[in-house]
Scaffold this active site. Structure first.
Site, PDB file in Angstrom:
ATOM      1  CG  ASP A   1       0.959  -1.105  19.795  1.00 24.46           C
ATOM      2  OD1 ASP A   1       0.028  -0.621  19.123  1.00 24.46           O
ATOM      3  OD2 ASP A   1       0.776  -1.920  20.715  1.00 24.46           O
TER       4      ASP A   1
ATOM      5  CD1 TRP B   1      -2.285  -1.955   0.234  1.00 29.66           C
ATOM      6  CD2 TRP B   1      -3.495  -0.541   1.470  1.00 29.66           C
ATOM      7  NE1 TRP B   1      -3.573  -2.417   0.247  1.00 29.66           N
ATOM      8  CE2 TRP B   1      -4.342  -1.576   0.995  1.00 29.66           C
ATOM      9  CE3 TRP B   1      -4.031   0.450   2.275  1.00 29.66           C
ATOM     10  CZ2 TRP B   1      -5.695  -1.626   1.303  1.00 29.66           C
ATOM     11  CZ3 TRP B   1      -5.385   0.407   2.581  1.00 29.66           C
ATOM     12  CH2 TRP B   1      -6.215  -0.615   2.105  1.00 29.66           C
TER      13      TRP B   1
ATOM     14  CG  ASP C   1      -5.030  -4.312   3.671  1.00 26.22           C
ATOM     15  OD1 ASP C   1      -6.254  -4.540   3.629  1.00 26.22           O
ATOM     16  OD2 ASP C   1      -4.190  -5.013   3.060  1.00 26.22           O
TER      17      ASP C   1
ATOM     18  CE  LYS D   1      -7.676  -6.696   5.766  1.00 27.02           C
ATOM     19  NZ  LYS D   1      -6.701  -7.495   4.980  1.00 27.02           N
TER      20      LYS D   1
END
EC number: 2.1.1.166
Length: 263
Positions: free
Chosen positions: A86, A50, A111, A151
């Site tokens: 993170d 991406w 994603d 997503k």
């Protein structure tokens, strides 16, 4: 095709790090996500497919930043900044904010998918959890009017999550790009026009009309946010917000509310 579909083969031939690159290409074609000069943040970006698509779309004048718990190999052919960390930790968010800059991001994309257990309800719940984390990050990074794509697996928690996202954007679409595998339950929520308004549709607030707009309507401000109202300059009245856009909104007077200022 021995488990290697057409998009996998195409990604190898065209130099993309993952077949998922074509999902972003198709999402961009259908919803107009990426523009030259944009600042794009990709959450859970490894291995970087991406990021490659985003960098091609925004060009030299754009900025592309990717973050993942895993190390993302450097890109020799694109100027892409990567962070290892993170995204739910303040330290990582701090570096993301620095990389994006004060202007904010035009697009935040995710994603990410959970480690699959094979238990559908659990996998769905985990995907929504990841999507909510991405949404939280998007709200922190997006500039007014920016877009968000994420997503998520289909299931009972999808609609409530979509409703929460819709409350912060002009509109939300659910898209299934052709590059998604036929057996996959994944869909993408594409949210357009991030709204930083301090008010929401249906809110009632008291305002004072401070200026006259080009069309003769009144202009009032709520915490610096512009509301167009039918009224005269100097008038104080109670209004109900009817439409909220990224940089301005519309409101209608509520009968019996507010008062005229002294002449």
């Amino acid at each position: 095709m021995s488990g290697k579909d057409d998009y996998y083969n195409r990604s190898k031939q065209q130099g993309y790090r993952a077949r998922s690159a074509y999902k972003l290409k198709q999402l961009d074609e259908e919803t107009d996500l990426l523009d030259p000069g944009d600042t794009v943040v990709d959450l859970g970006a490894a291995p970087g497919g991406w990021l490659q698509v985003a960098a091609e779309a925004v060009g030299e004048g754009g900025t592309v930043v990717g973050v993942d718990l895993q190390r993302i190999e450097e890109f020799g052919d694109h100027d892409i900044e990567t962070l290892r960390g993170d995204m739910t930790e303040e330290r990582t968010r701090h570096y993301l904010r620095e990389a994006v800059g004060e202007g904010g991001a035009d697009v935040v994309a995710s994603d990410m998918a959970p480690n699959m257990t094979g238990e559908y309800n659990l996998d769905h719940a985990r995907s929504v959890h990841l999507a909510r984390q991405a949404f939280d990050t998007a709200e922190e990074l997006l500039a007014s009017g920016g877009d968000f794509v994420v997503k998520v697996f289909q299931g009972e928690d999808l609609d409530p999550f979509r409703d929460d996202v819709a409350a912060s954007f002009q509109y939300v679409r659910t898209v299934s790009p052709p590059a998604s595998r036929d057996a996959s339950s994944e869909v993408y929520l594409v949210a357009k026009g991030y709204t930083e308004s301090p008010v929401a549709e249906g809110d009632r607030v008291e305002v004072t009309i401070e200026e006259e707009g080009d069309e003769g309507d009144g202009i009032a401000y709520v915490d610096g946010y512009t509301l167009f109202v039918d009224g005269d300059v100097g008038e104080t009245l109670t209004v109900e917000v009817t439409d909220v856009k990224p940089r301005f909104g519309f409101a209608e007077r509520v009968d019996g509310g507010g008062s005229d200022s002294p002449a």
